[in-house]
Design a protein around this motif. Sequence first.
Motif, mmCIF file in Angstrom:
data_model
loop_
_atom_site.group_PDB
_atom_site.id
_atom_site.type_symbol
_atom_site.label_atom_id
_atom_site.label_comp_id
_atom_site.label_asym_id
_atom_site.label_seq_id
_atom_site.Cartn_x
_atom_site.Cartn_y
_atom_site.Cartn_z
ATOM 1 N N SER A 109 1.809 75.221 87.303
ATOM 2 C CA SER A 109 2.161 74.322 87.581
ATOM 3 C C SER A 109 1.191 73.421 86.927
ATOM 4 O O SER A 109 0.136 73.705 86.500
ATOM 5 C CB SER A 109 2.744 74.524 88.941
ATOM 6 O OG SER A 109 1.428 74.564 90.499
ATOM 7 N N ALA A 153 11.747 64.915 93.954
ATOM 8 C CA ALA A 153 11.649 66.091 94.882
ATOM 9 C C ALA A 153 11.526 66.989 94.082
ATOM 10 O O ALA A 153 9.736 68.190 94.320
ATOM 11 C CB ALA A 153 12.794 66.458 95.559
ATOM 12 N N GLY A 154 10.970 67.300 92.589
ATOM 13 C CA GLY A 154 10.999 68.601 91.027
ATOM 14 C C GLY A 154 9.609 68.797 91.500
ATOM 15 O O GLY A 154 8.650 69.448 91.086
ATOM 16 N N TYR A 155 8.901 67.299 91.248
ATOM 17 C CA TYR A 155 7.405 66.737 91.483
ATOM 18 C C TYR A 155 6.506 66.874 92.271
ATOM 19 O O TYR A 155 5.068 67.233 92.473
ATOM 20 C CB TYR A 155 7.122 65.653 90.638
ATOM 21 C CG TYR A 155 8.229 65.544 88.913
ATOM 22 C CD1 TYR A 155 6.830 65.861 87.800
ATOM 23 C CD2 TYR A 155 9.344 65.028 89.115
ATOM 24 C CE1 TYR A 155 7.753 66.035 87.013
ATOM 25 C CE2 TYR A 155 10.135 64.359 87.634
ATOM 26 C CZ TYR A 155 9.071 65.457 86.677
ATOM 27 O OH TYR A 155 9.402 64.982 85.421
ATOM 28 N N GLN A 205 6.070 65.360 99.538
ATOM 29 C CA GLN A 205 6.961 66.809 100.274
ATOM 30 C C GLN A 205 8.447 66.287 99.667
ATOM 31 O O GLN A 205 8.773 65.583 99.858
ATOM 32 C CB GLN A 205 6.568 66.309 102.014
ATOM 33 C CG GLN A 205 7.413 67.518 101.786
ATOM 34 C CD GLN A 205 7.241 67.189 104.000
ATOM 35 O OE1 GLN A 205 6.453 66.987 104.535
ATOM 36 N NE2 GLN A 205 8.065 68.376 104.871
ATOM 37 N N SER A 206 8.613 67.170 98.803
ATOM 38 C CA SER A 206 9.967 67.438 98.351
ATOM 39 C C SER A 206 11.198 66.957 99.644
ATOM 40 O O SER A 206 11.874 66.238 98.888
ATOM 41 C CB SER A 206 9.997 68.861 97.781
ATOM 42 O OG SER A 206 9.796 70.072 98.699
ATOM 43 N N ASP A 207 10.966 67.126 100.524
ATOM 44 C CA ASP A 207 12.231 66.958 101.771
ATOM 45 C C ASP A 207 11.683 65.651 102.525
ATOM 46 O O ASP A 207 12.765 65.969 103.492
ATOM 47 C CB ASP A 207 12.825 68.448 102.534
ATOM 48 C CG ASP A 207 11.117 69.946 103.428
ATOM 49 O OD1 ASP A 207 10.550 68.392 103.275
ATOM 50 O OD2 ASP A 207 11.528 70.016 103.660
ATOM 51 N N TYR A 214 10.146 61.201 99.446
ATOM 52 C CA TYR A 214 9.104 62.022 99.120
ATOM 53 C C TYR A 214 8.077 62.054 100.507
ATOM 54 O O TYR A 214 7.066 62.784 99.469
ATOM 55 C CB TYR A 214 8.434 62.293 98.166
ATOM 56 C CG TYR A 214 10.474 61.707 97.164
ATOM 57 C CD1 TYR A 214 11.651 62.821 97.143
ATOM 58 C CD2 TYR A 214 11.099 61.043 96.014
ATOM 59 C CE1 TYR A 214 12.400 63.325 97.208
ATOM 60 C CE2 TYR A 214 12.302 60.596 95.835
ATOM 61 C CZ TYR A 214 13.157 61.780 95.966
ATOM 62 O OH TYR A 214 14.796 61.963 95.613
ATOM 63 N N ASP A 256 4.151 69.693 97.572
ATOM 64 C CA ASP A 256 4.074 71.291 97.611
ATOM 65 C C ASP A 256 5.535 72.302 97.545
ATOM 66 O O ASP A 256 5.249 73.400 97.142
ATOM 67 C CB ASP A 256 5.376 70.886 99.343
ATOM 68 C CG ASP A 256 6.286 69.980 99.189
ATOM 69 O OD1 ASP A 256 6.769 69.339 97.807
ATOM 70 O OD2 ASP A 256 7.504 70.573 99.643
ATOM 71 N N ARG A 257 6.086 71.581 95.859
ATOM 72 C CA ARG A 257 6.357 72.287 95.448
ATOM 73 C C ARG A 257 5.391 72.602 94.255
ATOM 74 O O ARG A 257 6.017 74.071 92.956
ATOM 75 C CB ARG A 257 7.895 71.439 94.396
ATOM 76 C CG ARG A 257 9.179 70.879 95.546
ATOM 77 C CD ARG A 257 10.069 71.937 95.479
ATOM 78 N NE ARG A 257 11.401 71.541 95.706
ATOM 79 C CZ ARG A 257 12.210 70.741 95.827
ATOM 80 N NH1 ARG A 257 12.210 71.491 93.911
ATOM 81 N NH2 ARG A 257 13.135 70.296 95.407
ATOM 82 N N GLN A 258 4.215 72.315 94.248
ATOM 83 C CA GLN A 258 3.165 72.663 93.390
ATOM 84 C C GLN A 258 2.016 73.491 93.832
ATOM 85 O O GLN A 258 1.663 74.517 92.986
ATOM 86 C CB GLN A 258 3.282 71.889 92.132
ATOM 87 C CG GLN A 258 4.117 71.176 91.497
ATOM 88 C CD GLN A 258 3.664 70.346 90.444
ATOM 89 O OE1 GLN A 258 2.580 70.290 89.477
ATOM 90 N NE2 GLN A 258 3.857 68.953 90.285
#
Length: 535
Positions: free
Chosen positions: A454, A441-443, A418-420, A424, A446-448
């Motif tokens: 992705s 965070a970029g990986y 989780q990015s935030d 993580y 939840d960002r993908q």
Amino acid sequence: MPEQSKDWWRTAVIYQIYPRSFADSNGDGIGDLPGITARLDHLVELGVDALWLSPFYPSPQADAGYDVSDYRDVDPLFGRLDDADKLLAAARERGLRVIVDLVPNHTSSEHPWFKQALAAGPGSPERARYIFRTHKPNNWESTFGGPAWTQVPDGEWYLHLFDAGQPDLNWDHPEVRAEFRDILRFWLDRGVDGFRVDVAHGLIKQADLADWHYPVEPLTGPATEGIRPPMWDQDAVHDVYRDWRRVLEEYPGERVLVAEAWVSPAERLAAYVRPDEMHQAFNFEYLEAAWTAAAQHEVITRSLAANGTVGAPTTWVLSNHDVLRHASRLGLPIGTMRPRGIGVGDPQPDLVLGLRRARAATLLMLALPGSAYLYQGEELGLPEHTTMPDEERQDPMFRRTNGEQKGRDGCRVPIPWQSDAPSYGFGPTNASWLPQPANWAGYALDRQRGVPGSTYEMYRAALRLRAQQGLGPGSLTWAEGPEGVLAFRNGDVYVLTNFGETPASLPAGARPLISSEELHADGTVPTDVTVWAVV
């Protein structure tokens, strides 16, 4: 056992979990078994068939758990034996099989047997379980650097092909063989589906313990020219695995043995998967192959042919807990010898190029007939942590080579969910046994998740298509292609990887199913891209 589960291992996609870096349930910064259990639905959603757990046994952790002091319990770092039972039950409920690591080449120096050996003294039955000598008998080096022999206070020397805290067992001793048969049964009785066998090629040593004047890595240098190292791949090791196979066949449900055997050429590796021995062996020659059409064609052809002679599937792998993650490895210049770790001040891989090639390599691998292994986090496109401060490193390889080799910590960093969130999402706090990079965070998952294109969604789609199209049980037929292009058919699926510098064309009428990057507007395949299509 349902009929469709028979020989499941021949085509399975198996996900490696490195327990201390997967999910931390209690906030101490170290992943654990309850954390894994809580994240099993991720594996179901991803679409894998089984998971392989790296060691979780009691250990002083001199080598991150590959120094085992008790083979029949769980280290408090990771939970309790009851947590292992709960994990096995939860996996079974989800249709996931579980393979556990077994470390038979050596124990920990804290294992009761080794403590007894030290206390009993020279010439004792207790010492006979290990490889002790009155004088240092040869010039062998540890694979972690430094000498492979350590002297004890009474003057004798013991062998350790790895860390000094990992004394090698004497596999010519009947007590050693009986002990491991019992260990197999202990975990089989608890419901595990098999064992990944660490250093499977190392148990038997050449009887004369002859000097060795070449590198100790059998996939490099003279070993590939037919000179076999005296500490690796001795013929008598196969007696051990024939014995173990008989133990597994006492149990229902297709229990399996998987060899971690750094052995070449492919014909030598195939000996480990003969019908009465192991079921699978990791294809490390494939992992090491250069990112060129010619090198990939050669290793795939040779691997399939060698395993075909013994009726075994080929087991493909690109990353694990011991090697640079392929998203970074493939970002190095083609032809670069795989470094044993990358750190601050070292030449850095091209992150963008590395991920592009890694995605293409993954689609190529998952289209091949046989079984495949994924390493946790590769479905997120994770690169190696290549700028980890030296003072944070824990791998004994780093210590024993005085920092000359950075070691394996870079591929073992706790993964981002989780990015935030703190750490993580690895755990409920910011604690992390190895530092996570600032760009993690970029990986994060939840960002993908749900994001078209992705890396995570590419893996999910590929695994779904692999099952639907029957690629695992399929067969490979090479197709003609221009220089720099690798093309083959597996059943109804046409697979093309473009290693060349110019766009490549699909056959007329081809309908793409999935590609590692977007195709050009005219339908041609860009450089460093793999596409699956039906023709």
